[in-house]
Write a protein that holds these residues in place. Structure first.
Motif, PDB file in Angstrom:
ATOM      1  N   SER A 177      -2.945  -2.382  -1.331  1.00  0.00           N
ATOM      2  CA  SER A 177      -2.640  -0.966  -1.570  1.00  0.00           C
ATOM      3  C   SER A 177      -1.375  -0.796  -2.403  1.00  0.00           C
ATOM      4  N   GLU A 178      -0.645  -1.902  -2.608  1.00  0.00           N
ATOM      5  CA  GLU A 178       0.587  -1.840  -3.393  1.00  0.00           C
ATOM      6  C   GLU A 178       0.850  -3.188  -4.050  1.00  0.00           C
ATOM      7  N   ILE A 179       1.353  -3.139  -5.270  1.00  0.00           N
ATOM      8  CA  ILE A 179       1.751  -4.349  -5.993  1.00  0.00           C
ATOM      9  C   ILE A 179       3.253  -4.278  -6.215  1.00  0.00           C
ATOM     10  N   ARG A 180       3.977  -5.292  -5.734  1.00  0.00           N
ATOM     11  CA  ARG A 180       5.439  -5.317  -5.860  1.00  0.00           C
ATOM     12  C   ARG A 180       5.862  -6.444  -6.789  1.00  0.00           C
ATOM     13  N   PHE A 181       6.714  -6.100  -7.728  1.00  0.00           N
ATOM     14  CA  PHE A 181       7.241  -7.072  -8.672  1.00  0.00           C
ATOM     15  C   PHE A 181       8.615  -7.522  -8.180  1.00  0.00           C
ATOM     16  N   VAL A 182       8.737  -8.815  -7.834  1.00  0.00           N
ATOM     17  CA  VAL A 182       9.968  -9.318  -7.217  1.00  0.00           C
ATOM     18  C   VAL A 182      10.380 -10.654  -7.850  1.00  0.00           C
ATOM     19  N   ASN A 203      -6.576   2.813  -7.039  1.00  0.00           N
ATOM     20  CA  ASN A 203      -5.617   3.565  -6.203  1.00  0.00           C
ATOM     21  C   ASN A 203      -4.558   2.672  -5.583  1.00  0.00           C
ATOM     22  N   ILE A 204      -4.054   1.746  -6.374  1.00  0.00           N
ATOM     23  CA  ILE A 204      -3.010   0.832  -5.919  1.00  0.00           C
ATOM     24  C   ILE A 204      -1.678   1.274  -6.508  1.00  0.00           C
ATOM     25  N   LYS A 205      -0.645   1.340  -5.694  1.00  0.00           N
ATOM     26  CA  LYS A 205       0.677   1.738  -6.158  1.00  0.00           C
ATOM     27  C   LYS A 205       1.408   0.546  -6.776  1.00  0.00           C
ATOM     28  N   VAL A 231       0.076  -5.906   0.562  1.00  0.00           N
ATOM     29  CA  VAL A 231       0.892  -5.927  -0.649  1.00  0.00           C
ATOM     30  C   VAL A 231       0.637  -7.224  -1.423  1.00  0.00           C
ATOM     31  N   LEU A 232       0.459  -7.093  -2.737  1.00  0.00           N
ATOM     32  CA  LEU A 232       0.407  -8.253  -3.615  1.00  0.00           C
ATOM     33  C   LEU A 232       1.794  -8.409  -4.234  1.00  0.00           C
ATOM     34  N   VAL A 235       1.594 -15.110  -8.073  1.00  0.00           N
ATOM     35  CA  VAL A 235       1.482 -14.005  -7.126  1.00  0.00           C
ATOM     36  C   VAL A 235       1.347 -14.550  -5.717  1.00  0.00           C
ATOM     37  N   GLY A 236       1.607 -13.693  -4.738  1.00  0.00           N
ATOM     38  CA  GLY A 236       1.529 -14.110  -3.339  1.00  0.00           C
ATOM     39  C   GLY A 236       0.945 -13.034  -2.450  1.00  0.00           C
ATOM     40  N   ARG A 237       0.221 -13.476  -1.412  1.00  0.00           N
ATOM     41  CA  ARG A 237      -0.309 -12.579  -0.365  1.00  0.00           C
ATOM     42  C   ARG A 237       0.089 -13.126   0.991  1.00  0.00           C
TER      43      ARG A 237
END
Length: 556
Positions: free
Chosen positions: A459-464, A488-490, A524-525, A551-553
């Motif tokens: 539901s969300e993709i975070r860039f870290v 519909n992913i933030k 979150v991805l 990427v990580g889950r």
């Protein structure tokens, strides 16, 4: 009878501009193809990448954002807060209009094509109105309007920086200046017109705001010189400023903690040769040297208009020498000469500032005080101000040509100028046309089976973590954003202007610390911008290397 006669006069006045609008539409369809006007055809935008994709994705997220105030706020692109659609360059005027109509629109909808044909049509319409101020001959006005429609800088911007192709705003400001002596039925009409222009400009692109206000200042200066009155100027200027600031506030221009200034001032400037530098898009003139970044200040007039300018200067000098009444001519037109000079040199200096260059050489660096540098950095791509000079020169050239008494000679000269202009810009138009001749189908690199598995339930993709230069990864942002927008992913961050980097970086850092402490969210991805910061001790974190992305889950 008088009322009927007045009505017929108005119909005749707007008949030629309407044909000018049709010419604009025809030219757009010839150069860009009709298919891109189809609002359900989005593949050409997404597959193109770059800024065009950014604008479209900004609109998609804005469309899905629940109504709130300020009206332009977009959720899901910059977490934890929202950002205005003004800073994704999604053309707020159209974004708002189509968001209102969203319930009856198709699920997949783009207005970039509609915007393009609209801009060309309005450019043709308002340029004819401007030209009618100097000459009522419809052939002259329509032939000359083609040169306005074919302004080279428009083709360079559309499609790339779509909103910046709305040059009709500049022409419209010149129209209001040209008709400032018009006898309006109500004295408040010019005040209202300038105020409306002040409202529309920020709803297209912020860079048009200082441009129209520069032209407004020049028109006010000529008004004061001619009529020795200041009341109208104060009222009109104050109302326009209030309307512009209110519009910006209403659309979220001042929302959030992001700064207005940005780097690049002096890099994205204009060159002193900009008005005659074809940048290799001409049939007749070779490109001249530029410094890297100065294509932002592309202001090539076109060989037809350059030739026309030379003819006007030579004939003007001959007339002045023969009549020997230079002082009288200057005195009669002093208000317009001073107002025009103010606008031209103001725009020219802003376009060149603060590093004055000629070709590949730096001639001089203006040592502005730090407060001035901060103010100018709000519009760091200062080279764009050269467009005001272009349109001022176009108008001056056609104004002088319109003084030719013999109608046939006037029409022939104008027709030849237009034909030369078309022939000169043919390589530029052909290059643009070649980009849209084939219908494209966008195939996302994230649609492989592996991506489907990784993104399931996200539901969300975070860039870290979030580095200061994270925007250089804009292609990665756009690729992931295209998939996220359809599902519909933030997104925790995105490629947009005036972001609050500190807030975004803090959000990313907290997420990374959570992972390093063995936690994390399953829906979150995590996309890692720095592989050295990947938590190695989190046994619940599954790492994937795919398509040059890490990427990580989290799976508890």
């Amino acid at each position: 009878m008088k009322e009927i006669s007045e009505r017929k006069k108005n119909y005749r006045f707007f008949f030629a501009p309407a044909i000018g609008a049709v010419l604009g539409i025809i030219i757009f369809c010839i150069v860009y193809e009709v298919r891109i006007i189809d609002p359900t055809y989005t593949d050409w935008i997404v597959s193109g990448g770059g800024d065009g994709s950014q604008h479209y994705l900004g609109w998609v997220y804005y469309r899905k954002t629940p109504w709130r105030f300020p009206l332009g706020l977009t959720e899901g692109l910059t977490l934890p807060d929202a950002i205005s659609c003004m800073y994704t360059d999604s053309i707020p005027l159209f974004a708002l209009l189509f968001k209102v109509l969203s319930p009856v629109l198709p699920e997949t909808f783009q207005y970039a094509g509609i915007w393009g044909v609209f801009s060309f049509a309005v450019q043709g319409f308002v340029s004819v109105i401007l030209l009618q101020k100097f000459c009522k001959n419809p052939f002259f006005c329509l032939a000359a309007s083609v040169c306005y429609i074919l302004m080279p800088a428009i083709f360079l911007r559309l499609y790339g920086h779509d909103s910046l192709s709305g040059h009709w705003l500049i022409v419209l400001a010149l129209v209001l200046w040209a008709y400032q002596d018009h006898k309006w039925k109500h004295k408040s009409v010019p005040v209202i017109l300038w105020a409306v222009l002040g409202v529309i400009a920020p709803m297209i692109h912020m860079y048009f705001v200082p441009m129209i206000y520069l032209i407004m200042a020049g028109s006010f200066l000529s008004y004061i010189i001619k009529y020795k009155k200041i009341k109208y100027v104060l009222i009109c200027g104050s109302v326009s400023v209030v309307c512009t600031l209110s519009t910006m506030f209403s659309f979220g221009a001042f929302y959030g903690k992001g700064g207005f200034s940005d780097g690049g001032l002096g890099i994205y400037s204009s060159n002193m040769n900009s008005l005659i530098n074809s940048a290799n898009c001409s049939s007749f003139l070779k490109g001249m040297d530029l410094i890297d970044g100065q294509l932002e200040g592309f202001g090539y007039m076109g060989f037809g208009m350059i030739l026309a300018g030379i003819i006007v200067v030579i004939s003007g000098v001959c007339v002045l020498v023969r009549k020997r009444n230079i002082k009288e001519i200057i005195r009669r037109n002093s208000s317009y000469i001073i107002g025009g000079a103010f606008i031209f040199f103001g725009a020219f200096v802003l376009a060149l500032s603060p590093v004055i260059t000629l070709g590949s050489r730096v001639l001089y660096t203006i040592s502005y005080p730090s407060i001035v540098i901060s103010a100018l950095s709000v519009f760091r791509a200062s080279g764009r101000f050269i467009w005001v000079c272009d349109y001022l020169l176009y108008t001056a050239i056609f104004m002088f040509l319109s003084r030719i008494d013999r109608k046939k000679v006037l029409c022939i000269i104008t027709f030849l100028i237009t034909m030369i202009q078309i022939a000169d810009l043919y390589p530029l138009m052909r290059a643009k046309h070649s980009l849209y001749t084939q219908k494209v189908e966008y195939i996302s690199p994230l649609y492989s089976e592996k991506w489907q598995e990784i993104l399931k339930g996200v539901s969300e993709i975070r860039f870290v973590p979030l580095p200061l230069d994270h925007k250089i990864r804009y292609e990665q942002y756009l690729t992931i954003g295209a998939y996220a927008s359809e599902n519909n992913i933030k997104l925790s961050s995105f490629y947009c202007a005036r972001e609050s980097y500190e807030d975004l970086a803090e959000y990313a850092e907290k997420s990374l610390l959570e992972l390093e402490n063995g936690g994390g969210q399953e829906d979150v991805l995590y996309v890692f911008f720095d592989n050295t910061r990947i938590p190695k001790d989190n046994k619940n974190l599954n790492i994937y290397n795919i398509d040059e992305m890490t990427v990580g889950r989290v799976k508890n």
